[in-house]
Write a protein that holds these residues in place. Sequence first.
Motif, PDB file in Angstrom:
ATOM      1  N   ASN A 105     -22.373 -36.556  30.833  1.00 33.73           N
ATOM      2  CA  ASN A 105     -22.928 -36.810  29.508  1.00 33.73           C
ATOM      3  C   ASN A 105     -23.192 -38.302  29.372  1.00 33.73           C
ATOM      4  N   LEU A 113     -24.723 -27.767  26.937  1.00 35.67           N
ATOM      5  CA  LEU A 113     -25.644 -27.579  28.056  1.00 35.67           C
ATOM      6  C   LEU A 113     -25.523 -26.172  28.614  1.00 35.67           C
ATOM      7  N   LYS A 114     -26.455 -25.824  29.479  1.00 37.18           N
ATOM      8  CA  LYS A 114     -26.387 -24.602  30.278  1.00 37.18           C
ATOM      9  C   LYS A 114     -26.533 -24.994  31.737  1.00 37.18           C
ATOM     10  N   VAL A 183     -29.575 -27.592  35.176  1.00 40.33           N
ATOM     11  CA  VAL A 183     -28.842 -27.828  33.940  1.00 40.33           C
ATOM     12  C   VAL A 183     -29.866 -28.075  32.847  1.00 40.33           C
ATOM     13  N   SER A 184     -29.669 -27.455  31.689  1.00 44.58           N
ATOM     14  CA  SER A 184     -30.651 -27.608  30.614  1.00 44.58           C
ATOM     15  C   SER A 184     -29.950 -27.845  29.287  1.00 44.58           C
ATOM     16  N   GLN A 185     -30.709 -28.493  28.398  1.00 45.68           N
ATOM     17  CA  GLN A 185     -30.222 -28.741  27.048  1.00 45.68           C
ATOM     18  C   GLN A 185     -31.373 -28.550  26.078  1.00 45.68           C
ATOM     19  N   GLU A 208     -34.392 -30.379  31.212  1.00 41.31           N
ATOM     20  CA  GLU A 208     -33.856 -29.676  32.369  1.00 41.31           C
ATOM     21  C   GLU A 208     -33.777 -30.596  33.575  1.00 41.31           C
TER      22      GLU A 208
END
Length: 491
Positions: A105, A113-114, A183-185, A208
């Motif tokens: 972060n 996030l994912k 990783v995506s937000q 992403e």
Amino acid sequence: MKTIYQQFGLVNRRASGHLRRKLFSLAMMLIVTLSLAPENVNAAEMHRFEYASSENLTQQEIDPALAPEASFLLSPSKEARNGLGYYRDEVIPGEKRKYTFYVKNLLDEKINLKIYATDALPAQNGGRGFGSYNTGVTLGGSWFYPQGPKDITLGPNEMREYTYTVKIPENLEPGQHIGVVGVSQFREGQEIKTNIENATLTPDVLEELGMWVVMDYKIDKAKHGMSINSLNHDYVASGESRFTIDLENKGTILEQPTGYLEIRDSAKKVVFREDYEAGSIYYGTTAKMVSIAENQLLLPGNYEAYFEANFNGQKEWRIFQFTVTPKEKDEAQAAMEHSQKLEVTDGIPDWLKYVIVIGLLLILLLLILLLLSKRKKGDIEDRIKMYLEKGFTFDKARKKVQLDQKTFTLYVVKLGYVPDGSEPEWHKTIHTSKYGKRIERVENSTANLEDTFRNTSGAVIILGEEQDVVTEGSASSENLKRGEDDVGKGA
């Protein structure tokens, strides 16, 4: 030509049309530096921003100064960071491997996030790309465990480690196999009031990052193959023709083909051509090869599209047929005029005006040549007559006017020097040839007729070619001759 999106892996999926240009300038501020690409793979890590659709976006302006900064980073293990900056291994069928990823972060606040495993997918016209968290996996991404997206929350400036296990299939084919951990937000846009009346909206953003895992197996025995599957012809908003070819990688290693697209009309004339150098097209995937005929309007009619792909010393090509209807042409022309892509005056495009002017000039030139030809023909007849009456032989007169015997014969027949169906005696004159006496009689008869018309004493009677011309109320020519003799004697 590749766009900024394709070159840097930046994807814009915003649906609202009138904000697309503003979002492009906004996207320019969001590009994150990519790590170096391996020998066969285009990128190890890709940072991507996608703009989610929002009804508010169609009603309020977006301030580019409010562009979001990257809020997190994704990196491989320390060993990979000290080397290539991504994972690349020679694998064995049936084995299991573990790959570790670090997510950090970058903000002073917590973020949601994912993280997920997915397939490497080509961008438009080839290039870096990967599936989103809600995209199904069928290739290398399906070998990663756990499957599916995992929600994670990171505190301010927190970094966390995640490990994926990869199960290599027993029936692995020789080639280069690629999976991606992403990783995506999602960040929702916010409305910021600048004064009582006005408000500024920040866009909804899907950010992403993707990290490549390259798994090689007997790469020297990899299969190479490509397939040109389909053509779609439609129009972009500005009215220009768009051609989309589905180009599939049928081999087991990525390809970066080169080639070109040609559009030909019904007369086989090339009306549009575009060369391309595709980015990476991963094995088992299909790239959308898009070409736009900029500032060009296709007229109604039948066309063919020739597409060629060259790769690894091989060539694939295919021809597609398509039709442009009058309605499609009119709609495209109206859109191009509205977008100032095509200038039209009085309903006639400039290019058509040029065609009309050139056509009129050609018609005028043909008329001039026709008039000159007729004048030359009259000049030739006068020259032939002059040379023959001066005593030139037929052959010498022919050479003077520079005509072949056949053409010259047609002229002298028309002028009455030779009967129809006969040929001149080439080495004789009009008086020494066998037609000479006939010509003289014709000339004498003509002269007698002219004298008769000059005589005002009465009616004219022509008795024939070899008879005398008698005038009513006068003596015959024989009596006139005797009278002349009597006068002579009397004198």
